[in-house]
Every structure is written in structure tokens, then in C-alpha cells.
Write a protein that holds these residues in place. Structure first.
Motif, PDB file in Angstrom:
ATOM      1  N   GLU A 210     -26.578  45.079 -22.465  1.00  0.00           N
ATOM      2  CA  GLU A 210     -25.534  45.667 -23.371  1.00  0.00           C
ATOM      3  C   GLU A 210     -24.255  46.110 -22.319  1.00  0.00           C
ATOM      4  N   ARG A 211     -24.386  46.896 -21.458  1.00  0.00           N
ATOM      5  CA  ARG A 211     -23.384  47.251 -20.514  1.00  0.00           C
ATOM      6  C   ARG A 211     -22.869  46.166 -19.844  1.00  0.00           C
ATOM      7  N   PRO A 212     -23.694  45.272 -19.252  1.00  0.00           N
ATOM      8  CA  PRO A 212     -23.226  44.069 -18.428  1.00  0.00           C
ATOM      9  C   PRO A 212     -22.362  43.114 -19.374  1.00  0.00           C
ATOM     10  N   ALA A 213     -23.019  43.015 -20.722  1.00  0.00           N
ATOM     11  CA  ALA A 213     -22.297  42.044 -21.582  1.00  0.00           C
ATOM     12  C   ALA A 213     -20.940  42.693 -22.112  1.00  0.00           C
ATOM     13  N   HIS A 214     -20.674  43.952 -21.945  1.00  0.00           N
ATOM     14  CA  HIS A 214     -19.396  44.536 -22.161  1.00  0.00           C
ATOM     15  C   HIS A 214     -18.378  44.274 -20.981  1.00  0.00           C
ATOM     16  N   ARG A 215     -18.974  44.668 -19.902  1.00  0.00           N
ATOM     17  CA  ARG A 215     -18.164  44.273 -18.577  1.00  0.00           C
ATOM     18  C   ARG A 215     -17.712  42.772 -18.508  1.00  0.00           C
ATOM     19  N   LEU A 216     -18.617  41.980 -18.945  1.00  0.00           N
ATOM     20  CA  LEU A 216     -18.417  40.336 -18.838  1.00  0.00           C
ATOM     21  C   LEU A 216     -17.086  39.956 -19.763  1.00  0.00           C
ATOM     22  N   ALA A 217     -17.380  40.640 -21.093  1.00  0.00           N
ATOM     23  CA  ALA A 217     -16.220  40.432 -21.999  1.00  0.00           C
ATOM     24  C   ALA A 217     -14.946  41.015 -21.477  1.00  0.00           C
ATOM     25  N   GLN A 218     -14.840  42.213 -20.753  1.00  0.00           N
ATOM     26  CA  GLN A 218     -13.660  42.771 -20.112  1.00  0.00           C
ATOM     27  C   GLN A 218     -13.045  41.897 -19.264  1.00  0.00           C
ATOM     28  N   ARG A 219     -14.005  41.385 -18.304  1.00  0.00           N
ATOM     29  CA  ARG A 219     -13.375  40.444 -17.018  1.00  0.00           C
ATOM     30  C   ARG A 219     -12.964  39.252 -17.835  1.00  0.00           C
ATOM     31  N   VAL A 220     -13.410  38.688 -18.736  1.00  0.00           N
ATOM     32  CA  VAL A 220     -13.073  37.559 -19.392  1.00  0.00           C
ATOM     33  C   VAL A 220     -11.454  37.840 -20.036  1.00  0.00           C
ATOM     34  N   ARG A 221     -11.373  39.138 -20.558  1.00  0.00           N
ATOM     35  CA  ARG A 221     -10.177  39.629 -21.219  1.00  0.00           C
ATOM     36  C   ARG A 221      -8.987  39.644 -20.284  1.00  0.00           C
ATOM     37  N   ARG A 222      -9.647  40.270 -19.110  1.00  0.00           N
ATOM     38  CA  ARG A 222      -8.193  40.300 -18.066  1.00  0.00           C
ATOM     39  C   ARG A 222      -8.219  39.263 -17.552  1.00  0.00           C
ATOM     40  N   ALA A 223      -8.750  38.114 -17.312  1.00  0.00           N
ATOM     41  CA  ALA A 223      -8.665  36.963 -16.690  1.00  0.00           C
ATOM     42  C   ALA A 223      -7.839  36.066 -17.712  1.00  0.00           C
ATOM     43  N   ALA A 224      -7.963  36.300 -18.908  1.00  0.00           N
ATOM     44  CA  ALA A 224      -7.219  35.622 -20.116  1.00  0.00           C
ATOM     45  C   ALA A 224      -5.774  36.281 -19.963  1.00  0.00           C
ATOM     46  N   ASP A 225      -5.722  37.391 -19.859  1.00  0.00           N
ATOM     47  CA  ASP A 225      -4.200  38.112 -19.658  1.00  0.00           C
ATOM     48  C   ASP A 225      -3.755  37.826 -18.351  1.00  0.00           C
ATOM     49  N   ARG A 226      -4.234  37.501 -17.402  1.00  0.00           N
ATOM     50  CA  ARG A 226      -3.568  37.312 -16.075  1.00  0.00           C
ATOM     51  C   ARG A 226      -3.016  35.662 -16.255  1.00  0.00           C
ATOM     52  N   ASP A 227      -3.843  34.956 -16.918  1.00  0.00           N
ATOM     53  CA  ASP A 227      -3.459  33.483 -17.164  1.00  0.00           C
ATOM     54  C   ASP A 227      -2.408  33.407 -18.063  1.00  0.00           C
ATOM     55  N   GLU A 228      -2.232  34.340 -19.194  1.00  0.00           N
ATOM     56  CA  GLU A 228      -1.203  34.314 -19.769  1.00  0.00           C
ATOM     57  C   GLU A 228      -0.068  34.609 -19.173  1.00  0.00           C
ATOM     58  N   SER A 229      -0.067  35.651 -18.256  1.00  0.00           N
ATOM     59  CA  SER A 229       1.336  36.138 -17.432  1.00  0.00           C
ATOM     60  C   SER A 229       1.696  34.904 -16.647  1.00  0.00           C
ATOM     61  N   ALA A 230       0.674  34.286 -15.939  1.00  0.00           N
ATOM     62  CA  ALA A 230       1.201  33.248 -14.988  1.00  0.00           C
ATOM     63  C   ALA A 230       1.986  32.281 -15.777  1.00  0.00           C
ATOM     64  N   PHE A 231       1.257  31.898 -16.941  1.00  0.00           N
ATOM     65  CA  PHE A 231       1.924  30.776 -17.664  1.00  0.00           C
ATOM     66  C   PHE A 231       3.386  31.194 -18.112  1.00  0.00           C
ATOM     67  N   ALA A 232       3.400  32.751 -18.507  1.00  0.00           N
ATOM     68  CA  ALA A 232       4.808  33.008 -18.876  1.00  0.00           C
ATOM     69  C   ALA A 232       6.033  33.117 -17.925  1.00  0.00           C
ATOM     70  N   GLU A 233       5.375  33.531 -16.269  1.00  0.00           N
ATOM     71  CA  GLU A 233       5.913  33.565 -15.583  1.00  0.00           C
ATOM     72  C   GLU A 233       6.574  32.228 -15.016  1.00  0.00           C
ATOM     73  N   ASN A 234       5.853  31.102 -15.202  1.00  0.00           N
ATOM     74  CA  ASN A 234       6.246  29.817 -14.770  1.00  0.00           C
ATOM     75  C   ASN A 234       7.015  29.105 -16.076  1.00  0.00           C
ATOM     76  N   GLY A 235       7.180  29.639 -17.075  1.00  0.00           N
ATOM     77  CA  GLY A 235       7.955  29.237 -18.169  1.00  0.00           C
ATOM     78  C   GLY A 235       7.159  28.328 -19.024  1.00  0.00           C
ATOM     79  N   LEU A 236       5.943  28.439 -19.009  1.00  0.00           N
ATOM     80  CA  LEU A 236       5.120  27.415 -20.147  1.00  0.00           C
ATOM     81  C   LEU A 236       4.782  28.216 -20.981  1.00  0.00           C
ATOM     82  N   VAL A 237       5.057  29.532 -21.140  1.00  0.00           N
ATOM     83  CA  VAL A 237       4.745  30.180 -22.505  1.00  0.00           C
ATOM     84  C   VAL A 237       6.164  31.047 -22.790  1.00  0.00           C
TER      85      VAL A 237
END
Length: 255
Positions: A210-237
Motif C-alpha cells: 500500500e505505501r509503495p503504491a501511494h508513493r508511486l501515485a505521488q511521484r506520477v502526480r509530481r511528474a505530471a505537475d512538472r510537465d504541465e509547468s514546463a508546457f506552460a513555460e514554453n507557451g504550449l498550455v
């Protein structure tokens, strides 16, 4: 086995606690819909509608209508928590303590209303007790955060730890209880053995799965947030006021 893995189309009942995961998975898929609705309705109205819908679902034996609205109560509390928090903080001092004590007692009785009403209402007990217990549970959730004594009790290390592993315990306890029950001659011995073994397995399940699954979900969420920020900085979003400004630009430029 495949049904138990997928969950969406029901479960095999080999491990009966899995039945609730069917509704949890469906709720997760429908969460955006819940949030959209929650933002458009007052908190109290959301809770009333959810409890009424769940009761109707029970009356007509419609599983989706009975169980999915229960999740709407949690969504309503989450989206309206600031207002609930502001209202709850008004209960202070001696009178506040007495008010919270009354809330806890009434809510607890409502939560166990099925067993209290069973000798009186007989076959109609579940239909009456379901909405009553849902109201009681909702009250207890608010009280657990704001009632000082209850919050202090629930914040003890032992109860926090038990709460942390509670979902793992829910998933693993039944096969253990059944297996031990089939091996020992007395029911009392089953309880004595099953309780500590179930807790030990639940702890192992929590740390291993359970705890590793939670941590994996958190890493996926943080990666998605970073990607969204990167897209926004490049004017793609483009979102919010900038999106509206760009959408209005052609109209402003038109003769």
C-alpha cells in the motif's frame, strides 16, 4: 481472478472485502463529474441529495444508486470544508464542549441505528437506518476534526497507526479469519489467533504494497505537475485569463 483484478464489472466474492473496491474504482473514474456537480450546489443540498439517492437505491436494489452517492457526501465535505470549518470553530468554551459532546453522542447513536431500531421496525429497519446512519457518520467526520476531546483521542499514536493500516487490514483480515476458523476447534480461539495475525499481515501488506503504491501515485502526480509547468513555460498550455485574452484578440482586431 480476472474479475477481482479489474474490479469494474464486479468481483468473484472469493475475497468479499473486494466488493467495495468496485465502487471505489468507479468513483475514482467519475471523480471529475462529482467535482463539477459539487461546485454548483450548496454543501447541505449535496448531502441531502446524496443520502436521498442512496436510500432510493437501497429501496429498489440498484447498487450504483445506493453506493456511488455515498462518495458524494465526502466530496461535498471536501469542497465545502472552509465553510464547515468556520462554522465549527464557533463552538468554543464550556458550551462548545457540551455541544460537541451532544453531537458525538447523537451521531454515534444514529450510526448504530440499525441495531437500535431492529427490535422496533423489523423488516423496514434498513430503509430507515441507512439515511440515519449516513447523517450520523457525516456528523462524526466533522466532529473528529473539530471536537477537541475526540480529536485528541483519535490523534494518539496507536489510533493513528491503526488508521494508517486500516485499509490493508480490511483487505487481508477475512481470508486469515476463515483459514484459522477452519483449523481450530473453538470460535474464541479463532479470535485470539486471528486478531494478532491479521494485524501483523496488515502491517506487512501496508509497508510492502500500500505505501509503495501511494508513493508511486505521488511521484506520477509530481511528474505530471512538472510537465504541465514546463508546457506552460514554453507557451504550449494557456489557461485562465491568458486563454480568454487570446480568444478575444481576433474579435478586438476585427473591423
Amino acid at each position: 481472478m480476472l474479475t477481482d483484478i479489474v474490479l469494474i464489472d464486479g468481483v468473484s466474492r472469493s475475497v468479499s472485502p473486494l466488493w467495495s473496491l468496485t465502487w471505489e474504482v468507479l468513483f475514482s473514474l467519475l471523480l471529475p463529474v462529482y467535482i463539477v456537480v459539487a461546485r454548483r450546489l450548496p454543501v447541505l443540498l449535496q448531502i441531502v441529495i446524496a443520502i436521498a439517492a442512496s436510500t432510493v437505491g437501497f429501496m429498489f436494489t440498484i447498487g450504483a444508486l445506493q453506493y456511488l452517492p455515498m462518495f458524494a457526501i465526502g466530496v461535498a465535505l471536501a469542497t465545502g470544508w472552509q465553510r464547515i470549518d468556520s462554522a465549527a470553530r464557533r463552538f468554543t468554551g464550556v458550551w462548545g464542549a457540551l455541544a460537541w459532546a451532544a453531537v458525538i453522542v447523537v451521531a454515534s447513536l444514529m450510526t448504530i441505528s440499525y441495531w437500535l431500531l431492529l427490535p422496533i421496525t423489523g423488516g423496514q429497519t434498513r430503509m430507515i437506518a441507512l439515511p440515519t446512519s449516513l447523517v450520523g457518520i457525516t456528523m462524526l467526520i466533522v466532529a473528529a476534526v473539530h471536537a477537541p476531546l475526540l480529536r485528541a483521542i483519535l490523534s494518539t499514536r496507536v489510533l493513528v497507526f491503526l488508521g494508517t493500516i486500516s485499509f490493508s487490514l480490511y483487505l487481508v483480515h477475512e481470508p486469515i479469519v476463515i483459514a484459522i476458523g477452519n483449523m481450530v476447534p473453538h470460535a474464541s480461539l479463532t479470535l485470539v489467533l486471528a486478531a494478532p495475525i491479521s494485524l501483523a499481515v496488515a502491517v506487512a501488506f501496508y509497508y510492502a504494497i500500500e505505501r509503495p503504491a501511494h508513493r508511486l501515485a505521488q511521484r506520477v502526480r509530481r511528474a505530471a505537475d512538472r510537465d504541465e509547468s514546463a508546457f506552460a513555460e514554453n507557451g504550449l498550455v494557456v489557461s485562465g485569463p491568458e486563454a480568454r485574452a487570446e480568444a478575444d484578440a481576433p474579435r478586438r482586431a476585427a473591423p
